[in-house]
Design an enzyme around this catalytic site. Structure first.
Site, PDB file in Angstrom:
ATOM      1  N   HIS A   9     -45.982 -20.927  -2.077  1.00 33.72           N
ATOM      2  CA  HIS A   9     -46.701 -20.900  -3.351  1.00 33.72           C
ATOM      3  C   HIS A   9     -48.154 -20.490  -3.158  1.00 33.72           C
ATOM      4  CE1 HIS A   9     -48.877 -22.357  -6.866  1.00 33.72           C
ATOM      5  NE2 HIS A   9     -47.756 -22.092  -7.514  1.00 33.72           N
ATOM      6  N   LYS A  43     -54.025 -15.514   1.408  1.00 30.64           N
ATOM      7  CA  LYS A  43     -53.632 -14.277   2.070  1.00 30.64           C
ATOM      8  C   LYS A  43     -52.808 -14.641   3.288  1.00 30.64           C
ATOM      9  CE  LYS A  43     -56.290 -11.237  -0.161  1.00 30.64           C
ATOM     10  NZ  LYS A  43     -55.925  -9.980  -0.704  1.00 30.64           N
ATOM     11  N   THR A  72     -40.016 -20.092 -12.745  1.00 28.47           N
ATOM     12  CA  THR A  72     -40.638 -18.811 -13.064  1.00 28.47           C
ATOM     13  C   THR A  72     -41.010 -18.026 -11.817  1.00 28.47           C
ATOM     14  OG1 THR A  72     -41.481 -19.741 -15.118  1.00 28.47           O
ATOM     15  CG2 THR A  72     -42.523 -17.727 -14.339  1.00 28.47           C
TER      16      THR A  72
END
Length: 128
Positions: A9, A43, A72
């Site tokens: 996430h 990143k 989602t």
């Protein structure tokens, strides 16, 4: 060549990256090409991680979302960030067709439950 792409996430807390590094190192014992990418905040991004795998010669990629449930991010964001359109599970890269297979979220697994029990016990024992 098979590539494995771990999807995390992400968080505004930089230590999140350490989790990706550790899981990638672990899976590297079993697979030659392993990268991880974040959906947001950190990143490498998912797109950057995919590019790294492609540059290393991956022509089939298994995407492993480190998410507990379908939502989602799983249904919409991951395919969009990978450049997958609709039900198509292939992308083009330098004139080659690359197959992308997205694994299901982790869901319920007794082994994960055991890790949770261990965490509860360790936390309790540290505090009492």
């Amino acid at each position: 060549m098979l590539g494995v792409l771990l999807v995390l996430h992400g968080s505004k807390i930089p230590e999140w990256k350490d989790v990706g590094i550790k899981y990638a190192e672990y899976l590297s014992r079993y697979f030659n090409l392993v990268e991880f990418g974040f959906l947001e905040f950190n990143k490498p991004t998912l797109s950057e991680a995919l590019s790294n795998l492609l540059a290393k010669g991956a022509n089939k990629i298994v995407v492993v979302p480190l998410l507990f449930a379908t939502g989602t991010h799983f249904k919409r964001d991951i395919p969009r960030l990978l450049g997958i359109d609709g039900d198509e599970k292939k992308i083009q890269y330098m004139g080659k067709e690359i197959e992308i297979i997205i694994a299901d979220p982790l869901g319920f697994d007794e082994k994960i439950g055991e890790v949770l029990v261990k965490g509860v016990n360790e936390t309790y024992n540290k505090n009492y």
